[in-house]
Design a protein around this motif. Structure first.
Motif, PDB file in Angstrom:
ATOM      1  N   LEU A 210       0.820  -1.213   0.000  1.00 30.29           N
ATOM      2  CA  LEU A 210       0.000   0.000   0.000  1.00 30.29           C
ATOM      3  C   LEU A 210       0.851   1.258   0.000  1.00 30.29           C
ATOM      4  N   VAL A 211       1.899   1.262   0.789  1.00 34.61           N
ATOM      5  CA  VAL A 211       2.798   2.417   0.810  1.00 34.61           C
ATOM      6  C   VAL A 211       3.466   2.584  -0.550  1.00 34.61           C
ATOM      7  N   ALA A 212       3.850   1.465  -1.163  1.00 33.09           N
ATOM      8  CA  ALA A 212       4.481   1.524  -2.483  1.00 33.09           C
ATOM      9  C   ALA A 212       3.515   2.087  -3.521  1.00 33.09           C
ATOM     10  N   LEU A 213       2.242   1.707  -3.440  1.00 29.89           N
ATOM     11  CA  LEU A 213       1.258   2.232  -4.374  1.00 29.89           C
ATOM     12  C   LEU A 213       1.095   3.744  -4.224  1.00 29.89           C
ATOM     13  N   VAL A 214       1.004   4.203  -2.978  1.00 34.05           N
ATOM     14  CA  VAL A 214       0.823   5.633  -2.736  1.00 34.05           C
ATOM     15  C   VAL A 214       2.054   6.424  -3.183  1.00 34.05           C
ATOM     16  N   VAL A 215       3.214   5.983  -2.740  1.00 40.61           N
ATOM     17  CA  VAL A 215       4.451   6.720  -3.060  1.00 40.61           C
ATOM     18  C   VAL A 215       4.766   6.630  -4.554  1.00 40.61           C
ATOM     19  N   GLY A 216       4.728   5.420  -5.092  1.00 43.22           N
ATOM     20  CA  GLY A 216       5.036   5.244  -6.510  1.00 43.22           C
ATOM     21  C   GLY A 216       4.032   5.936  -7.409  1.00 43.22           C
ATOM     22  N   ALA A 262      -4.352   7.109 -10.041  1.00 45.97           N
ATOM     23  CA  ALA A 262      -5.305   6.051  -9.702  1.00 45.97           C
ATOM     24  C   ALA A 262      -4.704   5.060  -8.715  1.00 45.97           C
ATOM     25  N   LEU A 263      -3.472   4.650  -8.952  1.00 46.13           N
ATOM     26  CA  LEU A 263      -2.818   3.700  -8.050  1.00 46.13           C
ATOM     27  C   LEU A 263      -2.630   4.306  -6.660  1.00 46.13           C
ATOM     28  N   ALA A 264      -2.287   5.601  -6.610  1.00 41.39           N
ATOM     29  CA  ALA A 264      -2.113   6.264  -5.322  1.00 41.39           C
ATOM     30  C   ALA A 264      -3.438   6.333  -4.562  1.00 41.39           C
ATOM     31  N   VAL A 265      -4.529   6.600  -5.283  1.00 44.53           N
ATOM     32  CA  VAL A 265      -5.852   6.655  -4.640  1.00 44.53           C
ATOM     33  C   VAL A 265      -6.233   5.289  -4.081  1.00 44.53           C
ATOM     34  N   VAL A 266      -5.981   4.230  -4.848  1.00 42.16           N
ATOM     35  CA  VAL A 266      -6.287   2.880  -4.371  1.00 42.16           C
ATOM     36  C   VAL A 266      -5.505   2.583  -3.094  1.00 42.16           C
ATOM     37  N   GLY A 267      -4.205   2.861  -3.112  1.00 43.32           N
ATOM     38  CA  GLY A 267      -3.382   2.608  -1.929  1.00 43.32           C
ATOM     39  C   GLY A 267      -3.824   3.432  -0.738  1.00 43.32           C
ATOM     40  N   LEU A 268      -4.138   4.712  -0.975  1.00 42.64           N
ATOM     41  CA  LEU A 268      -4.552   5.591   0.113  1.00 42.64           C
ATOM     42  C   LEU A 268      -5.882   5.137   0.708  1.00 42.64           C
ATOM     43  N   CYS A 269      -6.823   4.747  -0.134  1.00 42.12           N
ATOM     44  CA  CYS A 269      -8.121   4.275   0.367  1.00 42.12           C
ATOM     45  C   CYS A 269      -7.969   3.011   1.210  1.00 42.12           C
ATOM     46  N   LEU A 270      -7.095   2.110   0.781  1.00 40.35           N
ATOM     47  CA  LEU A 270      -6.858   0.893   1.554  1.00 40.35           C
ATOM     48  C   LEU A 270      -6.194   1.210   2.886  1.00 40.35           C
TER      49      LEU A 270
END
Length: 362
Positions: A210-216, A262-270
């Motif tokens: 999740l952190v990787a999704l938000v940061v990346g 989009a990937l950052a939003v998914v990670g942040l929501c999770l």
């Protein structure tokens, strides 16, 4: 005899369900409502009133990314170790059901086009993307990430040529645009779907993922935004189209920037739904648990309202003048929350699953 589980736990917090994915879907639904129903000024960082312009293009890309996440969860185990691809007979059934699901979603999109509501329906493109996912179900997360990156950067170089071919085809090309949902061209949008598959295969229950999704994702969005301030090319030139960052442009900077967003939003929501905030956000999660119902309901309600109030379903500016955004948001929140808590799965989601299982047993 054991006591029945609470309704909320059974519907929105059941075993294997990811609350953050529902939250992200809910945000995507309302983002598309805003893109359809509001008159939005061009984004200006110095003017907060224009920040809603972020929904243009990005909401539908978030939808496509979440479609990949959903497909991965539907075709893999929902264990704590992550979503593992189905194999053997389960894989055969999963692929066949995905084909049936794609056909039904495409058909619903065609029916919505027939309403005359003046928006570009995403469902036909969704159906095509579901078909494209069929041969990808056994690929590993690393392979999927590479494939998403290659398509996201490479497909925009082909898109202007494909667009020109459709224009040159005349009436046939126009029909193909409608049938393929080409306003969301699968050549480029496959990258978002595959990125969603890759994210889910990377284990969305892992804090590290999740952190990787938000940061990346945020890094990709910021890099694309920075590049767009440097690159200055004529919008109607081939290179200008290839590198474009505008909403629905299909350019490299849009795919990288909005895909990363989009990937950052998914990670942040999770991440948010790992906290007690998930309880407060239950109504938005309820909407996200039945996105097909919410999307189709919006279009049908639009067609009925515009027909009765204006006598012309295709009058976009006239319908927007009725200020339908907040009534649509309120009605959707109330209906979806009540349905999720009392009945469970959304009506169209339930019907789609039933039809798919009736056609492909297993």
């Amino acid at each position: 005899m054991t006591a029945p589980r609470p309704l909320r736990a059974r519907t929105l917090d059941g075993d294997g369900r990811l609350a953050g994915v529902d939250l992200a879907r809910g945000l995507a639904v309302f983002g598309m409502f805003a893109a359809h129903l509001l008159v939005i000024a061009h984004f200006d960082a110095a003017q907060p009133a224009t920040w809603v312009d972020l929904v243009n293009g990005r909401s539908s890309i978030l939808f496509a990314t979440l479609a990949g996440v959903s497909i991965a969860l539907m075709t893999g185990a929902r264990a704590s170790a992550g979503s593992r691809p189905a194999t053997g007979r389960a894989l055969v059934v999963a692929r066949r059901r995905l084909v049936v699901r794609a056909a039904i979603i495409w058909g619903i999109g065609m029916l919505l086009n027939a309403t005359g509501v003046p928006v570009y329906m995403i469902l036909p493109a969704y159906g095509i993307l579901f078909l494209l996912a069929v041969p990808l179900l056994r690929l590993s997360a690393s392979t999927l990430w590479v494939l998403a990156a290659v398509i996201g950067v490479g497909a925009p170089w082909v898109l202007p040529l494909a667009d020109r071919a459709l224009v040159d085809a005349g009436t046939i090309g126009g029909d193909l645009v409608l049938l393929l949902g080409w306003h969301y061209p699968f050549l480029v949008w496959a990258a978002f779907l595959i990125a969603g598959l890759a994210a889910a295969r990377s284990d969305l229950r892992s804090l590290r993922t999740l952190v990787a999704l938000v940061v990346g994702g945020a890094a990709c969005a910021m890099a694309a935004a920075a590049a767009s301030t440097v690159i200055d090319l004529p919008e109607d030139s081939y290179l200008g189209r290839v590198l474009a960052d505008g909403a629905h442009s299909g350019g490299v900077l849009e795919t990288v920037g909005s895909g990363g967003f989009a990937l950052a939003v998914v990670g942040l929501c999770l991440l948010i739904c790992r906290t007690p905030a998930r309880i407060v956000l239950l109504p938005v999660r309820a909407v996200g648990s039945m996105p097909l119902t919410a999307y189709v309901g919006q279009i049908v309600a639009w067609a009925v309202w515009a027909s009765l109030a204006l006598g012309d379903v295709g009058d976009l500016s006239g319908f927007r003048a009725l200020q339908p955004f907040w009534p649509f948001v309120g009605a959707t929140l109330v209906f979806c929350t009540a349905w999720a808590l009392v009945v469970g799965r959304g009506p169209l989601e339930r019907a789609l699953a039933y039809a798919t299982r009736a056609v492909i047993r297993g």
